[in-house]
Write an enzyme that holds these catalytic residues in place. Sequence first.
Site, PDB file in Angstrom:
ATOM      1  N   GLY A  20       0.850  -1.144  -0.110  1.00 49.42           N
ATOM      2  CA  GLY A  20       0.169  -0.139   0.100  1.00 49.42           C
ATOM      3  C   GLY A  20       0.756   1.150   0.134  1.00 49.42           C
ATOM      4  O   GLY A  20       2.005   1.424   0.052  1.00 49.42           O
ATOM      5  N   LEU A  22       1.567   3.580   2.262  1.00 52.13           N
ATOM      6  CA  LEU A  22       2.245   3.865   3.460  1.00 52.13           C
ATOM      7  C   LEU A  22       3.358   2.757   3.708  1.00 52.13           C
ATOM      8  O   LEU A  22       4.525   3.037   3.770  1.00 52.13           O
ATOM      9  CB  LEU A  22       1.673   3.822   4.926  1.00 52.13           C
ATOM     10  CG  LEU A  22       2.391   3.951   6.070  1.00 52.13           C
ATOM     11  CD1 LEU A  22       3.441   5.072   5.923  1.00 52.13           C
ATOM     12  CD2 LEU A  22       1.485   4.102   7.366  1.00 52.13           C
ATOM     13  N   ALA A  73      -5.327  -2.025   6.127  1.00 57.33           N
ATOM     14  CA  ALA A  73      -6.643  -1.425   6.356  1.00 57.33           C
ATOM     15  C   ALA A  73      -7.681  -1.574   5.175  1.00 57.33           C
ATOM     16  O   ALA A  73      -7.214  -1.590   4.232  1.00 57.33           O
ATOM     17  CB  ALA A  73      -6.605   0.049   6.924  1.00 57.33           C
ATOM     18  N   TYR A  74      -8.769  -1.660   5.711  1.00 60.42           N
ATOM     19  CA  TYR A  74     -10.063  -1.149   4.813  1.00 60.42           C
ATOM     20  C   TYR A  74     -10.079   0.114   4.841  1.00 60.42           C
ATOM     21  O   TYR A  74     -10.652   0.679   5.620  1.00 60.42           O
ATOM     22  CB  TYR A  74     -11.126  -2.213   5.248  1.00 60.42           C
ATOM     23  CG  TYR A  74     -12.218  -2.165   4.115  1.00 60.42           C
ATOM     24  CD1 TYR A  74     -13.034  -0.868   4.014  1.00 60.42           C
ATOM     25  CD2 TYR A  74     -12.605  -3.287   3.813  1.00 60.42           C
ATOM     26  CE1 TYR A  74     -14.117  -1.041   3.338  1.00 60.42           C
ATOM     27  CE2 TYR A  74     -13.837  -3.388   2.768  1.00 60.42           C
ATOM     28  CZ  TYR A  74     -14.711  -2.120   2.677  1.00 60.42           C
ATOM     29  OH  TYR A  74     -15.686  -2.196   1.511  1.00 60.42           O
ATOM     30  N   TYR A 147     -16.271   3.250   8.791  1.00 62.84           N
ATOM     31  CA  TYR A 147     -15.020   3.011   8.697  1.00 62.84           C
ATOM     32  C   TYR A 147     -14.279   3.424   9.899  1.00 62.84           C
ATOM     33  O   TYR A 147     -13.493   2.697  10.419  1.00 62.84           O
ATOM     34  CB  TYR A 147     -14.436   3.909   7.296  1.00 62.84           C
ATOM     35  CG  TYR A 147     -13.057   4.301   7.327  1.00 62.84           C
ATOM     36  CD1 TYR A 147     -12.047   3.160   7.112  1.00 62.84           C
ATOM     37  CD2 TYR A 147     -12.292   5.647   7.507  1.00 62.84           C
ATOM     38  CE1 TYR A 147     -10.485   3.324   7.156  1.00 62.84           C
ATOM     39  CE2 TYR A 147     -11.039   5.756   7.772  1.00 62.84           C
ATOM     40  CZ  TYR A 147     -10.170   4.650   7.476  1.00 62.84           C
ATOM     41  OH  TYR A 147      -8.773   5.055   7.454  1.00 62.84           O
ATOM     42  N   TRP A 172      -5.420  12.522   6.456  1.00 67.65           N
ATOM     43  CA  TRP A 172      -5.338  13.026   5.193  1.00 67.65           C
ATOM     44  C   TRP A 172      -3.870  12.577   4.543  1.00 67.65           C
ATOM     45  O   TRP A 172      -3.274  13.461   4.075  1.00 67.65           O
ATOM     46  CB  TRP A 172      -5.478  14.751   5.468  1.00 67.65           C
ATOM     47  CG  TRP A 172      -6.838  15.237   5.616  1.00 67.65           C
ATOM     48  CD1 TRP A 172      -7.877  14.244   6.208  1.00 67.65           C
ATOM     49  CD2 TRP A 172      -7.289  16.491   5.379  1.00 67.65           C
ATOM     50  NE1 TRP A 172      -8.966  15.297   6.412  1.00 67.65           N
ATOM     51  CE2 TRP A 172      -8.624  16.487   6.016  1.00 67.65           C
ATOM     52  CE3 TRP A 172      -6.724  17.579   4.948  1.00 67.65           C
ATOM     53  CZ2 TRP A 172      -9.579  17.586   6.006  1.00 67.65           C
ATOM     54  CZ3 TRP A 172      -7.774  18.636   4.658  1.00 67.65           C
ATOM     55  CH2 TRP A 172      -8.971  18.576   5.290  1.00 67.65           C
TER      56      TRP A 172
END
Length: 322
Positions: A20, A22, A73-74, A147, A172
Amino acid sequence: MVLMRVTPSTPTVYIVGAGGQLGTALQAGSARVPDSVVVRPLTSADIDIADATSVAAALGDLAEGDVVLNCAAYTDVDGAESDVDGAHRVNVTGPTVLAGQTAAAGAWLIHVSTDYVFPGTPGASSADAGSAGYEPDDVRDRPATVYGATKLDGERAALAADPGTTVVRTAWVYTGGPDSLDFVGTMRRLEQSRDTVSVVDDQLGSPTYCPDLADGLWELVANGVRTPGSRPDAAGSVLHATNAGSATWFDVARGVFEEVGADPGRVLPTTTAHFPRPAPRPAYSVLSGRSWADAGLTPLRGWREALHAAIAAPDARDGSLP
């Protein structure tokens, strides 16, 4: 790719969610990786964090002093409203399973979370919310989105399963490359294709440059592995890590236009009501950096300086929200 342990005492840092945004930035930030550790990236092809068998296999050699850095994460905020089970599986069950594994091994779980755990209304935090931002213990009301609710439940579940877990909330997050799927990348493309762009000016938050967040996480790791066998100072705590300051999406969009040499007057303010979404967006999600500094960690630079660096970066990578 599997990086083997150098010696029995060399700690290994497992980056879960390595494919992903990050996770990619953490791997790219090799200059900040402590010399004393081995990095082992794990993508969704390597580990299903909500499946105990998969986790046990992927982390089979997890040992005392190792670190599991969970970036998985979702993150489909709107999709979670109709896929409650899917969001719960990744955001709650996943951290719970990982925490059980780190607790059993004596390893350290660093779990990345989000500003969406807060209700998102101005004045909902302690003392001076309007300026300083939410503090870690300002979570009082239930989040307004599936979420956010699942991320909050995931934090609590991880800390219950392994009280030594460190939760790091951010907000963000963007990479900002011209092909990035995040807000900054999108604004760069819209500047090229539209005369004007309307952007909401009634949501205030903490823009965070992903490589800066990755550097901060590596500093956190380094502080925790310097004294093998001892409990990291930040263990069992909740920290906030974002670039300093606050801005609206309108502010960020104007900043992007300025950085690419375009007229910021082409960015027009509008309201959230003009962009209805399945999940409500928080009007206020500024995170205070006090907990990060109090933990002895270097505060992340100001958001505007970070945005300049993002636009100037020659190798900004594609990415979406972590």
